[in-house]
Design an enzyme around this catalytic site. Structure first.
Site, mmCIF file in Angstrom:
data_model
loop_
_atom_site.group_PDB
_atom_site.id
_atom_site.type_symbol
_atom_site.label_atom_id
_atom_site.label_comp_id
_atom_site.label_asym_id
_atom_site.label_seq_id
_atom_site.Cartn_x
_atom_site.Cartn_y
_atom_site.Cartn_z
ATOM 1 N N ASN B 396 0.825 -1.202 0.000
ATOM 2 C CA ASN B 396 0.000 0.000 0.000
ATOM 3 C C ASN B 396 0.859 1.253 0.000
ATOM 4 O OD1 ASN B 396 -2.039 1.829 0.161
ATOM 5 N ND2 ASN B 396 -3.036 0.939 1.928
ATOM 6 N N ASP B 397 1.620 1.447 1.065
ATOM 7 C CA ASP B 397 2.389 2.685 1.180
ATOM 8 C C ASP B 397 3.361 2.896 0.019
ATOM 9 O OD1 ASP B 397 1.114 3.166 3.553
ATOM 10 O OD2 ASP B 397 2.658 2.192 4.752
#
Lengths: 98, 470
Positions: B396-397
């Site tokens: 995600n990040d």
């Protein structure tokens, strides 16, 4: 040994330490950190030395605690690094990469 | 004086440590390098028992206890290292590092207590102070990072009210007591051991205060930094004991560790000072994004299978979620299926994919993914624009454009993988929960993005069978 000699060793070691890892690829950052981590486990030597001449119960107790901690650092560090690097060895796979 | 052969053996061990670090810098020699390091450490440990009567003031005392303690520590370390899951390895390294720092602090403390202080020079006192301070900070700091990564506590930055002032105050007190310890001697010329214990306590607290506000993706950098700290602390304990081997080994680790920390910080596009002090100034509010109920497009495994099977170029972005779900083998199976259909598939490895630089490479290598298919960020980023499907598995990040666009985001400035440039993006996610850094990801709401919810391994297994049935 006199202070200047120790200082000399210290400064030269800094340069060696920087030089030897300066070309590491990003892939190996974690294993390298872990291996370096194991190497400072050699503080076990210091722990054994001070415990071997401990005169009071306090010194002995602290010394034995330091030995246990340092040994965990050293043995655990090398073993976990080896486990990581085990994955990197070339495997006998028939590579039909691309 | 120490026997000559012991000192020569220690010289040998020092050389082995240098060769170990050198070896660890290249994939071909890494494993051998690590073994050389282990050999050096073993030699050093054995000869420590032969320092002789002059050093020990007689035969070495407490020999059986020392051997038992060494054995206990070795067994604990061995078992812990063998049992740990590869996904949990970063926190294991943190823990090993912490106990090493603690050991160094204790070693210098004992030497201080036993040395009959007037014998100690100011320089030795200063080295003692340094070891105790830095070793203790490393000890509590590492244990805290361990707890964060092990999710025994929140991985978000913990901002305590007035934290900056408390930290500054404790910092000043720590430095103050350090200065007093070195400069103030009583009438007999002894430095005060009670102040040493005050310093010890303050340093332990300081370690907690420094690491508490560090959050999310910065934690690995802190582990690396604390690793370098422990190295320096070991070097200083070597000075206290007049032991060349400890100075060399500790300094090697301190110097290489500092460089490594900088390289990691650069890979994440964050100046080191930001990592350490950023959270003191940043507000924790960016965490909650504005986008609670915005619509997302979810897809079935069959939809994903069709998208993949009719693509020409697919890029896989593996993340920590993949590792947690133990889905490395399933993803490899999927990739091999797609390649058999003539589709070009690559893995895009972000420098900090997983939890640490290189962590994802280790995890995928464990699953026999060929080395050549793993592409680093700089190499693969230009290819996203011509990619049909970017398949993001449990990451995600590292694909969050907030790092590019939103200066208030905690990850702002971190280089990311440009999945948003691909024709279509598929996320395999467990839930809408944001990633480790706790920030909303705009790509999720993009109309070209599809989401397949569920455990990464289950989802992938379904996709694999759907591809087979096409």
């Amino acid at each position: 040994m006199d202070a200047i000699a120790l200082l000399t060793i210290f400064v030269l070691s800094i340069f060696v330490g920087i030089e030897v890892v300066s070309k590491v690829s990003a892939v190996l950052h974690t294993p390298l950190m872990s291996g370096a981590n194991a190497i400072h486990g050699v503080v076990l030597v210091g722990a054994i030395l001070v415990t071997g001449k401990a005169n009071t119960t306090l010194e002995l107790g602290l010394g034995l605690a330091a030995i246990v901690l340092a040994a965990i650092n050293m043995v655990g560090g090398f073993v976990v690094t080896d486990r990581m690097l085990e994955m990197f060895k070339p495997k006998p796979r028939d590579g039909e990469a691309k | 004086m120490t026997p000559t052969w012991v000192r020569l053996a220690e010289l040998g061990a020092s050389v082995l440590f240098i060769l170990a670090l050198k070896g660890l810098s290249s994939p071909k020699t890494a494993r051998r390098g690590n073994l050389l390091g282990a050999a050096g450490a073993t030699i050093a440990t054995i000869v420590a028992f032969f320092y002789g009567e002059k050093f020990y003031g007689g035969p070495i005392q407490h020999l059986p206890l020392i051997i038992v303690a060494t054995a206990i520590g070795s067994v604990i370390g061995w078992i812990a290292a063998k049992r740990v899951q590869m996904t949990q390895m970063p926190q294991m390294v943190a823990l090993f590092n912490g106990v090493g720092g603690g050991a160094a602090a204790v070693v210098s403390t004992i030497e201080f207590l036993s040395a009959g202080n007037p014998a100690q020079t100011r320089a030795a006192l200063a080295a003692t102070v340094f070891t105790v301070l830095v070793g203790s900070v490393s000890f509590t700091g590492s244990i805290l990072t361990f707890m964060k990564l092990q999710e025994l506590m929140t991985s978000r930055p913990v901002v305590i009210p007035a934290g900056r002032y408390i930290t500054s105050l404790v910092g000043l007190l720590t430095i103050g007591s350090a200065i007093v310890l070195v400069t103030w001697l009583d009438s007999a010329g002894n430095a005060s051991s009670s102040i040493l214990f005050v310093l010890l306590g303050l340093s332990l607290i300081m370690g907690l205060l420094l690491v508490l506000p560090v959050g999310g993706a910065d934690v690995p950098i802190v582990i690396s930094l604390l690793n370098a700290f422990t190295g320096l602390s070991v070097a200083a304990s070597g000075y206290v004991l007049g032991n060349v081997l400890l100075i060399v080994a500790g300094t090697l680790v301190g110097a290489s560790g500092t460089l490594l920390t900088r390289m990691m910080a650069q890979a994440m596009g964050r100046p080191l000072t930001n990592t350490l002090f950023g959270a003191f100034t940043a507000k924790a509010t960016t965490a909650a994004g504005p986008a609670e109920d915005r619509p997302v497009k979810s897809a079935s495994p069959e939809d994903v299978a069709i998208m993949l099977a009719y693509a020409r170029k697919v890029i896989i972005v593996p993340g920590y979620g993949l590792a947690v779900a133990q889905a490395q083998n399933t993803i490899r199976e999927l990739v091999e299926l797609l390649q058999a259909k003539g589709i070009s598939v690559d893995y895009a490895i972000h420098p900090v994919a997983g939890r640490m630089p290189g962590h994802m490479n280790v995890l995928l290598a464990e699953a026999n993914v060929p080395y050549e298919q793993l592409k680093e960020m700089d190499e693969i980023n230009p290819e996203f624009a011509e990619t049909d499907v970017a398949l993001v598995v449990g990451a995600n990040d590292v694909v969050n454009p907030a790092a590019r666009n939103d200066p208030s985001a905690p990850i702002y400035g971190m280089p990311i993988l440009n999945v948003d440039q691909a024709q279509q993006v598929v996320f395999l996610k467990r839930s809408m929960r944001p990633g480790f850094a706790g920030i909303e990801n705009e790509v999720l709401f993009d109309p070209r993005t599809s989401l397949l919810f569920g455990d990464a391994k289950e989802s992938l297994t379904k996709v694999v069978s759907a591809v087979k049935n096409l």
